[in-house]
Design a protein around this motif. Structure first.
Motif, mmCIF file in Angstrom:
data_model
loop_
_atom_site.group_PDB
_atom_site.id
_atom_site.type_symbol
_atom_site.label_atom_id
_atom_site.label_comp_id
_atom_site.label_asym_id
_atom_site.label_seq_id
_atom_site.Cartn_x
_atom_site.Cartn_y
_atom_site.Cartn_z
ATOM 1 N N TYR B 198 0.838 -1.208 0.000
ATOM 2 C CA TYR B 198 0.000 0.000 0.000
ATOM 3 C C TYR B 198 0.871 1.254 0.000
ATOM 4 N N LEU B 199 1.918 1.216 0.822
ATOM 5 C CA LEU B 199 2.818 2.370 0.911
ATOM 6 C C LEU B 199 3.392 2.678 -0.469
ATOM 7 N N ALA B 200 3.862 1.611 -1.158
ATOM 8 C CA ALA B 200 4.454 1.799 -2.489
ATOM 9 C C ALA B 200 3.404 2.329 -3.463
ATOM 10 N N LEU B 201 2.190 1.771 -3.404
ATOM 11 C CA LEU B 201 1.129 2.202 -4.314
ATOM 12 C C LEU B 201 0.789 3.675 -4.088
ATOM 13 N N ALA B 202 0.620 4.052 -2.810
ATOM 14 C CA ALA B 202 0.207 5.428 -2.506
ATOM 15 C C ALA B 202 1.282 6.416 -2.936
ATOM 16 N N LEU B 203 2.556 6.074 -2.651
ATOM 17 C CA LEU B 203 3.630 7.005 -3.014
ATOM 18 C C LEU B 203 3.758 7.107 -4.530
ATOM 19 N N SER B 204 3.608 5.967 -5.248
ATOM 20 C CA SER B 204 3.717 6.056 -6.716
ATOM 21 C C SER B 204 2.562 6.860 -7.283
ATOM 22 N N LEU B 205 1.368 6.667 -6.718
ATOM 23 C CA LEU B 205 0.218 7.434 -7.211
ATOM 24 C C LEU B 205 0.454 8.928 -6.999
ATOM 25 N N LYS B 206 0.987 9.259 -5.803
ATOM 26 C CA LYS B 206 1.242 10.660 -5.485
ATOM 27 C C LYS B 206 2.208 11.268 -6.512
ATOM 28 N N VAL B 207 3.308 10.539 -6.754
ATOM 29 C CA VAL B 207 4.322 11.051 -7.681
ATOM 30 C C VAL B 207 3.775 11.149 -9.099
ATOM 31 N N SER B 208 3.010 10.109 -9.540
ATOM 32 C CA SER B 208 2.535 10.177 -10.926
ATOM 33 C C SER B 208 1.490 11.269 -11.111
ATOM 34 N N LEU B 209 0.692 11.542 -10.059
ATOM 35 C CA LEU B 209 -0.292 12.608 -10.190
ATOM 36 C C LEU B 209 0.387 13.969 -10.290
ATOM 37 N N LEU B 210 1.463 14.144 -9.517
ATOM 38 C CA LEU B 210 2.250 15.382 -9.607
ATOM 39 C C LEU B 210 2.773 15.574 -11.020
ATOM 40 N N TRP B 211 3.351 14.484 -11.549
ATOM 41 C CA TRP B 211 3.928 14.508 -12.892
ATOM 42 C C TRP B 211 2.840 14.808 -13.918
ATOM 43 N N LEU B 212 1.704 14.103 -13.763
ATOM 44 C CA LEU B 212 0.579 14.283 -14.679
ATOM 45 C C LEU B 212 0.095 15.730 -14.652
ATOM 46 N N GLY B 213 0.007 16.295 -13.457
ATOM 47 C CA GLY B 213 -0.445 17.673 -13.315
ATOM 48 C C GLY B 213 0.461 18.624 -14.084
ATOM 49 N N ARG B 214 1.772 18.381 -13.984
ATOM 50 C CA ARG B 214 2.702 19.254 -14.715
ATOM 51 C C ARG B 214 2.567 19.068 -16.220
ATOM 52 N N ARG B 215 2.217 17.839 -16.646
ATOM 53 C CA ARG B 215 2.053 17.584 -18.082
ATOM 54 C C ARG B 215 0.769 18.219 -18.613
ATOM 55 N N ILE B 216 -0.327 18.080 -17.853
ATOM 56 C CA ILE B 216 -1.613 18.567 -18.359
ATOM 57 C C ILE B 216 -1.695 20.087 -18.288
ATOM 58 N N PHE B 217 -1.172 20.635 -17.194
ATOM 59 C CA PHE B 217 -1.335 22.090 -16.999
ATOM 60 C C PHE B 217 0.006 22.819 -17.005
ATOM 61 N N PRO B 218 0.874 22.610 -17.988
ATOM 62 C CA PRO B 218 2.184 23.256 -17.884
ATOM 63 C C PRO B 218 2.072 24.776 -17.968
ATOM 64 N N ARG B 219 1.303 25.250 -18.973
ATOM 65 C CA ARG B 219 1.208 26.681 -19.189
ATOM 66 C C ARG B 219 0.435 27.324 -18.040
ATOM 67 N N LEU B 220 -0.667 26.657 -17.666
ATOM 68 C CA LEU B 220 -1.541 27.240 -16.658
ATOM 69 C C LEU B 220 -0.843 27.350 -15.322
ATOM 70 N N SER B 221 -0.096 26.285 -14.954
ATOM 71 C CA SER B 221 0.509 26.359 -13.622
ATOM 72 C C SER B 221 1.638 27.386 -13.614
ATOM 73 N N SER B 222 2.320 27.570 -14.772
ATOM 74 C CA SER B 222 3.369 28.586 -14.775
ATOM 75 C C SER B 222 2.734 29.981 -14.726
ATOM 76 N N LEU B 223 1.561 30.125 -15.360
ATOM 77 C CA LEU B 223 0.843 31.401 -15.268
ATOM 78 C C LEU B 223 0.469 31.702 -13.826
ATOM 79 N N ASP B 224 -0.002 30.654 -13.124
ATOM 80 C CA ASP B 224 -0.377 30.828 -11.727
ATOM 81 C C ASP B 224 0.813 31.268 -10.895
ATOM 82 N N ARG B 225 1.966 30.697 -11.236
ATOM 83 C CA ARG B 225 3.164 31.069 -10.488
ATOM 84 C C ARG B 225 3.500 32.540 -10.726
ATOM 85 N N LEU B 226 3.302 32.976 -11.985
ATOM 86 C CA LEU B 226 3.515 34.389 -12.289
ATOM 87 C C LEU B 226 2.546 35.251 -11.481
ATOM 88 N N ASP B 227 1.283 34.801 -11.421
ATOM 89 C CA ASP B 227 0.274 35.501 -10.636
ATOM 90 C C ASP B 227 0.739 35.661 -9.192
#
Lengths: 217, 233
Positions: B198-227
């Motif tokens: 479970y520990l391995a599953l939860a940590l991998s899910l956490k990491v892949s969601l972070l990665w996925l978020g950066r892939r799906i929203f690259p422009r938007l999240s950088s805009l937010d950072r500018l904001d």
């Protein structure tokens, strides 16, 4: 066949008392542990920081059910036969400690750092700084999320039924096994949980609004 | 007392464990996709239709958030057959997980939608977009980008909560643990192994969601950072 009537409903209501008691105990013990962890997490000593961070990461990344099984079976290996109530409180307290530690760490960190400097410039010791300057402010900030977490705790007490402790969910299951009227029974059970949790959710949201309104900007 | 750890008996059941892991992953993945879709639909319904729809959505969200997942699971598994809807344990589990996660995700995404500045919506309307188009093209993606971290945590919590499906005998990871424990009488070893998985599953899910978020929203999240930078300045 037994039908679902007043005696059964009364049995379920009494079990709701155990749910509340379990919540209170887990919150008190878990809160104490969580407070210590939050302070360790912010300590100047790297090893302590690492230890607290690791503990929190692990507990938050495994199901509460596993914490329950590990403490139930793990301790019995060392000849300590835990009665279900103790195993349940202990494992819920471990779960609570990790989440409250993170909530409280966040609250302590959100006290502006100038407050630390101001306190230091008054020659306060770290303990005095915490006690007189940081904690009074941090506790105010932490109140809404802490009450919000209490809702999670009330709901999560339901899983301790698996080690045979009769709280609200287990009582519902037992009555269901005898009467086969799941809709009435689990509606009642859900309604009792809702009656406990909904006011807490509302209180948490209300506190959040009050806190935001009192912010200067 | 000295206790002899014996993991061999547990490892002998590797096939069973693997099946449990796959079912846990499948249930979680299904609930995440379906629950997210449900939440987006509900938030859209709430912001596009009148007050009554909004109140219905709120009622559903509050009901789900203030009752335990276990009781919801029992309702699906024991309650629904009474009105003629008969499901296997796994189907009931997927339904309960979807409805539960859907409610939490609705609340999170709604917060994101609320955080979109009015001027964005006015800009969209002034371009002669319909309300639906504004929601779809102007509001939704930035809102999702903003709340992605909160959504990710909720997804991980759902993965962990899936362990409770073993209560209705779904043979996911913790369900298999119970079976292995009965077969081997090696309770502690079984639960150590399963907890580590479970520990391995939860940590991998956490990491892949972070990665996925950066892939799906690259422009938007950088805009937010500018904001954020502009606000800080």
């Amino acid at each position: 066949m037994v039908t679902f009537g007043w005696p059964e409903a009364l049995f379920i209501f009494r079990a709701a008392g155990w749910t509340l008691l379990l919540t209170a105990i887990a919150f008190l013990i878990g809160g104490l542990m969580g407070g210590v962890l939050a302070i360790l997490r912010l300590s100047r000593i790297k090893l302590l920081r690492r230890f607290a961070a690791g503990y929190i990461l692990v507990i938050q990344s495994i199901p509460v059910l596993m914490v329950l099984f590990m403490s139930y079976y793990g301790l019995s290996l060392f000849g300590i036969e835990l009665p279900p109530f103790l195993a349940a409180s202990a494992s819920l307290a471990i779960y609570v400690s990790a989440y409250l530690a993170e909530i409280w760490r966040g609250s302590i960190e959100s006290v502006p750092f100038q407050q630390w400097e101001a306190s230091a410039s008054l020659a306060h010791s770290p303990a005095q700084t915490y006690r007189y300057v940081i904690l009074p402010q941090a506790i105010r900030i932490s109140l809404p999320p802490t009450v919000g977490f209490l809702v999670q705790l009330v709901k999560n007490t339901s899983i301790v039924s698996v080690v045979g402790f009769v709280e609200l969910s287990r009582a519902g299951q037992l009555v269901n096994n005898a009467t086969f009227q799941p809709f009435q029974i689990f509606t009642l059970v859900a309604a009792i949980y809702f009656a406990i949790c909904f006011p807490l959710s509302r209180l948490s949201r209300h506190l959040e609004k009050v806190m935001n309104a009192s912010r200067p900007h | 007392m000295r206790y002899q750890f014996q993991f061999e008996a547990v490892f002998a059941e590797a096939d069973r464990i693997l099946n449990g892991v796959l079912l846990t992953i499948g249930l979680s993945f299904g609930a995440i996709v379906l629950g997210l879709a449900l939440a987006v639909l509900l938030v859209a319904a709430k912001s596009l239709f009148g007050r009554w729809v909004g109140m219905l959505v709120d009622a559903y969200v509050e009901l789900m958030r203030n009752t335990p997942f276990l009781v919801q699971l029992f309702m699906m598994f024991f309650g629904l057959p009474l009105i003629g809807i008969r499901m296997s344990g796994t189907e009931a589990a997927l339904l309960a997980m979807t409805l539960n996660l859907g409610a939490y995700a609705t609340e999170i995404i709604r917060a994101g939608v609320d955080s979109i500045h009015r001027s964005q919506i006015e800009a969209g309307l002034s371009l002669a977009m319909t309300k639906r188009q504004v929601f779809q093209y102007v509001v939704l993606m930035p809102a999702l980008a903003r709340v992605w971290p909160a959504l990710s945590s909720q997804f991980v919590l759902m993965l962990l909560a899936s362990s409770i499906c073993s209560f209705i005998s779904v043979p996911e990871l913790s369900g298999t643990a119970a079976i292995i424990e009965q077969n081997t009488f090696r309770s502690f070893e079984t639960y150590i192994v399963v907890t580590l998985i479970y520990l391995a599953l939860a940590l991998s899910l956490k990491v892949s969601l972070l990665w996925l978020g950066r892939r799906i929203f690259p422009r938007l999240s950088s805009l937010d950072r500018l904001d954020a930078k502009a606000e800080a300045a």
